[in-house]
Design an enzyme around this catalytic site. Structure first.
Site, PDB file in Angstrom:
ATOM      1  N   GLY A  49     -32.149  -2.472  -4.425  1.00 55.52           N
ATOM      2  CA  GLY A  49     -32.173  -1.010  -4.351  1.00 55.52           C
ATOM      3  C   GLY A  49     -33.173  -0.487  -3.179  1.00 55.52           C
ATOM      4  O   GLY A  49     -33.089  -1.204  -1.931  1.00 55.52           O
ATOM      5  N   GLU A  50     -34.171   0.352  -3.280  1.00 57.76           N
ATOM      6  CA  GLU A  50     -34.806   1.016  -2.363  1.00 57.76           C
ATOM      7  C   GLU A  50     -36.356   0.652  -2.461  1.00 57.76           C
ATOM      8  O   GLU A  50     -36.888   1.025  -3.417  1.00 57.76           O
ATOM      9  CB  GLU A  50     -34.718   2.451  -1.921  1.00 57.76           C
ATOM     10  N   SER A  51     -37.038  -0.596  -1.923  1.00 56.12           N
ATOM     11  CA  SER A  51     -38.283  -0.870  -2.543  1.00 56.12           C
ATOM     12  C   SER A  51     -39.452   0.034  -2.527  1.00 56.12           C
ATOM     13  O   SER A  51     -40.298   0.308  -3.365  1.00 56.12           O
ATOM     14  CB  SER A  51     -38.697  -2.145  -1.606  1.00 56.12           C
ATOM     15  N   CYS A  81     -33.306  -8.881  -3.379  1.00 56.42           N
ATOM     16  CA  CYS A  81     -33.506  -7.834  -2.356  1.00 56.42           C
ATOM     17  C   CYS A  81     -34.747  -6.988  -2.416  1.00 56.42           C
ATOM     18  O   CYS A  81     -35.810  -7.604  -2.479  1.00 56.42           O
ATOM     19  CB  CYS A  81     -32.173  -7.214  -2.410  1.00 56.42           C
ATOM     20  N   ARG A 110     -38.920  -6.663   5.541  1.00 58.41           N
ATOM     21  CA  ARG A 110     -38.087  -5.432   5.277  1.00 58.41           C
ATOM     22  C   ARG A 110     -36.985  -5.116   6.277  1.00 58.41           C
ATOM     23  O   ARG A 110     -37.174  -5.306   7.287  1.00 58.41           O
ATOM     24  CB  ARG A 110     -38.729  -4.078   5.151  1.00 58.41           C
ATOM     25  N   ILE A 139     -27.578  -7.129   1.744  1.00 55.23           N
ATOM     26  CA  ILE A 139     -27.284  -5.815   1.993  1.00 55.23           C
ATOM     27  C   ILE A 139     -28.604  -5.252   2.605  1.00 55.23           C
ATOM     28  O   ILE A 139     -29.385  -4.994   1.903  1.00 55.23           O
ATOM     29  CB  ILE A 139     -26.586  -5.052   0.793  1.00 55.23           C
ATOM     30  N   ARG A 140     -28.773  -4.857   3.772  1.00 55.19           N
ATOM     31  CA  ARG A 140     -30.105  -4.474   4.399  1.00 55.19           C
ATOM     32  C   ARG A 140     -30.974  -5.328   3.956  1.00 55.19           C
ATOM     33  O   ARG A 140     -32.281  -4.815   3.347  1.00 55.19           O
ATOM     34  CB  ARG A 140     -30.067  -3.077   3.984  1.00 55.19           C
ATOM     35  N   HIS A 180     -27.808 -10.631  -3.251  1.00 54.16           N
ATOM     36  CA  HIS A 180     -27.393  -9.897  -4.505  1.00 54.16           C
ATOM     37  C   HIS A 180     -26.393 -10.673  -5.246  1.00 54.16           C
ATOM     38  O   HIS A 180     -25.338 -10.544  -5.242  1.00 54.16           O
ATOM     39  CB  HIS A 180     -26.833  -8.818  -4.226  1.00 54.16           C
ATOM     40  N   GLU A 182     -25.787 -10.480  -8.470  1.00 56.32           N
ATOM     41  CA  GLU A 182     -25.082  -9.809  -9.305  1.00 56.32           C
ATOM     42  C   GLU A 182     -23.819  -9.008  -8.679  1.00 56.32           C
ATOM     43  O   GLU A 182     -23.130  -8.495  -9.582  1.00 56.32           O
ATOM     44  CB  GLU A 182     -26.057  -8.722  -9.867  1.00 56.32           C
TER      45      GLU A 182
END
Length: 200
Positions: A49-51, A81, A110, A139-140, A180, A182
């Protein structure tokens, strides 16, 4: 075999996908948002997600101290991630106010893979995960720039512009990947974590 109860930190990110993958790998999987829900699980997944957002919400939902305490007490945790960033003792290119759970002695960068390969897929051999290399989706994603003496490097990118970058680590009961699993339908990393929780 006993069925471990594993929570997925449900503050932000791909929670549903992890819950589904853990359930398919033999765990009683449930979202966790509150300290009382954390008390009821044997292990925890911190999803992608977004850390920075996860960090802020951990404070708002009063989850930071309970998670820190459970990590200190030996609860198994797997971060993917953004979850890897949240488990690192040091984050490069993060925000000044960003705080993680600092469970794994490592330095993580990051959004490390940069613009050219913001999101990509690559084969990664993960030690302890049998079979062919894992088809990893990034993903990023972050990567690991430094690990402490207690940290096992269990996966590196094998080819392409990011070859030899560390993307999977383990320290005791703590596991982290910058990809990821999942999102792939390949349950081997989740099965590995379920076994880790069972053993703990």
């Amino acid at each position: 075999m006993n069925q471990p109860t594993i929570g997925v930190l449900a503050l932000q990110g791909d929670v549903r996908e992890h819950v589904a993958a853990l359930a398919a790998a033999g765990a009683d999987a449930r979202p966790v948002r509150r300290p009382s829900e954390l008390d009821a699980v044997d292990g925890l997944v911190i999803p992608g997600g977004e850390s920075t957002t996860i960090s802020k919400l951990a404070d708002i939902f009063e989850m930071r101290e309970p998670i820190d305490k459970r990590i200190a007490d030996g609860m198994p945790v797997y971060g993917s991630c953004a979850g890897m960033i949240m488990l690192a003792t040091e984050v490069l290119d993060g925000r000044a106010d960003q705080r993680g759970f600092a469970g794994i002695d490592m330095t993580v960068r990051r959004n490390a893979f940069g613009r050219q390969v913001d999101s990509f897929e690559a084969p990664v051999e993960v030690a302890g995960v049998p079979g062919e290399p894992f088809h990893a989706v990034f993903i990023r994603a972050p990567w690991v720039e430094r690990v402490g003496a207690a940290v096992q490097v269990i996966g590196k990118v094998t080819g392409g512009p990011a070859a030899e970058r560390i993307v999977a680590v383990r320290q005791g009961n703590l596991l982290a990947t910058s990809f990821h699993p999942e999102l792939t339908g390949d349950l081997r990393v989740h099965a590995y974590f379920v076994e880790l929780v069972r053993a703990a």
